[in-house]
Design an enzyme around this catalytic site. Sequence first.
Site, short mmCIF file in Angstrom:
data_model
loop_
_atom_site.label_atom_id
_atom_site.label_comp_id
_atom_site.label_asym_id
_atom_site.label_seq_id
_atom_site.Cartn_x
_atom_site.Cartn_y
_atom_site.Cartn_z
N LYS A 232 0.83 -1.21 0.00
CA LYS A 232 0.00 0.00 0.00
C LYS A 232 0.87 1.26 0.00
O LYS A 232 0.59 2.21 -0.75
CB LYS A 232 -0.93 -0.01 1.22
CG LYS A 232 -2.02 -1.07 1.14
CD LYS A 232 -2.72 -1.29 2.48
CE LYS A 232 -3.75 -2.40 2.36
NZ LYS A 232 -4.35 -2.77 3.65
N GLN B 114 -4.04 -1.01 9.78
CA GLN B 114 -3.98 -2.39 9.29
C GLN B 114 -4.51 -3.36 10.36
O GLN B 114 -4.07 -3.34 11.51
CB GLN B 114 -2.54 -2.75 8.92
CG GLN B 114 -2.39 -4.13 8.31
CD GLN B 114 -3.07 -4.25 6.95
OE1 GLN B 114 -3.00 -3.35 6.12
NE2 GLN B 114 -3.73 -5.37 6.74
N ASP C 19 -10.83 3.29 4.14
CA ASP C 19 -11.18 1.87 4.14
C ASP C 19 -12.70 1.68 4.10
O ASP C 19 -13.18 0.58 3.80
CB ASP C 19 -10.64 1.19 5.40
CG ASP C 19 -9.39 0.36 5.13
OD1 ASP C 19 -9.17 0.00 3.96
OD2 ASP C 19 -8.65 0.07 6.09
#
Length: 299
Positions: A53, A97, A120
């Site tokens: 990412k 994460q 997200d």
Amino acid sequence: MAEVIDGKSVAENVVNKVKALTAELSAKGATRPGLAVVIVGEDPASQVYVASKSRTAKECGFLSLQHTLPAETTEEQLLKLIGDLNADPSIHGILVQLPLPGHIDSGKVIQTIAPEKDVDGFHFINVGKIGTGELETAFVPCTPAGSMLLIERVRGKDLSGLNAVVVGRSNIVGKPMANLLLAANCTVTIAHSRTRDLPALARTADILVAAVGRPEMVRGDWVKPGATVIDVGINRVPAPEKGEGKSRLVGDVAYAEAAKVAGAITPVPGGVGPMTIAMLMANTVASAYLAAGLKRPSF
């Protein structure tokens, strides 16, 4: 044989558009997009995901920050970092994460992220917007957003009247995927482990999305001839033919069987997977446009 939906190619197109939009922001004198990725602990899979990412964010021309915290970081310390990132005008996307260490409440952490920086798409405000069809202002979770782009590449944007079956009811994929298909005027059924006669139900689908995390559960005779099959699963299974202790990746769909029946199908790997990071970049650049008072770009 079915058309193979090339997720790598579509993801590359999305990333190229993100790069162009980032350059356009710079030309307008606005702040370049900023993405902050936070990882707690040393889970090997998480380390790989985070590195990918961060690398893609830099490739897109973003300000890319990575906060790597030790496993013993307290919940209070993590929440303070998120608060600081919320207040930082150079950061437009915040990604924590998962999974987090057991002593940290993941739900509390996710809900602390400012909704306008929740790239997200997990914050309750974004979840609520998706559920009520307010897609213009919502951040959609990256995997279903990418899956929807792949469906539109095959079927077009007008999905009116098509039957869609989503196998899987997770908050991250199954539920938002169903809401996206509903917003596109599909007739949508969410199926799961308690669904009666799942194969018969799956055979009614013009669009079949498998997101259950069970290797090759969806068989070829579950697929309606000509259907579009989106396989979200990524499962590692033993591959003794490659040697002792070797493994291979498979999806939730028995690909070889389904490809003989479907009209179009995503492979694993190379289908939905590449789209997830691409859509994270798309959400981040969209957040930067909104922060600059500009119209949100579409993909």
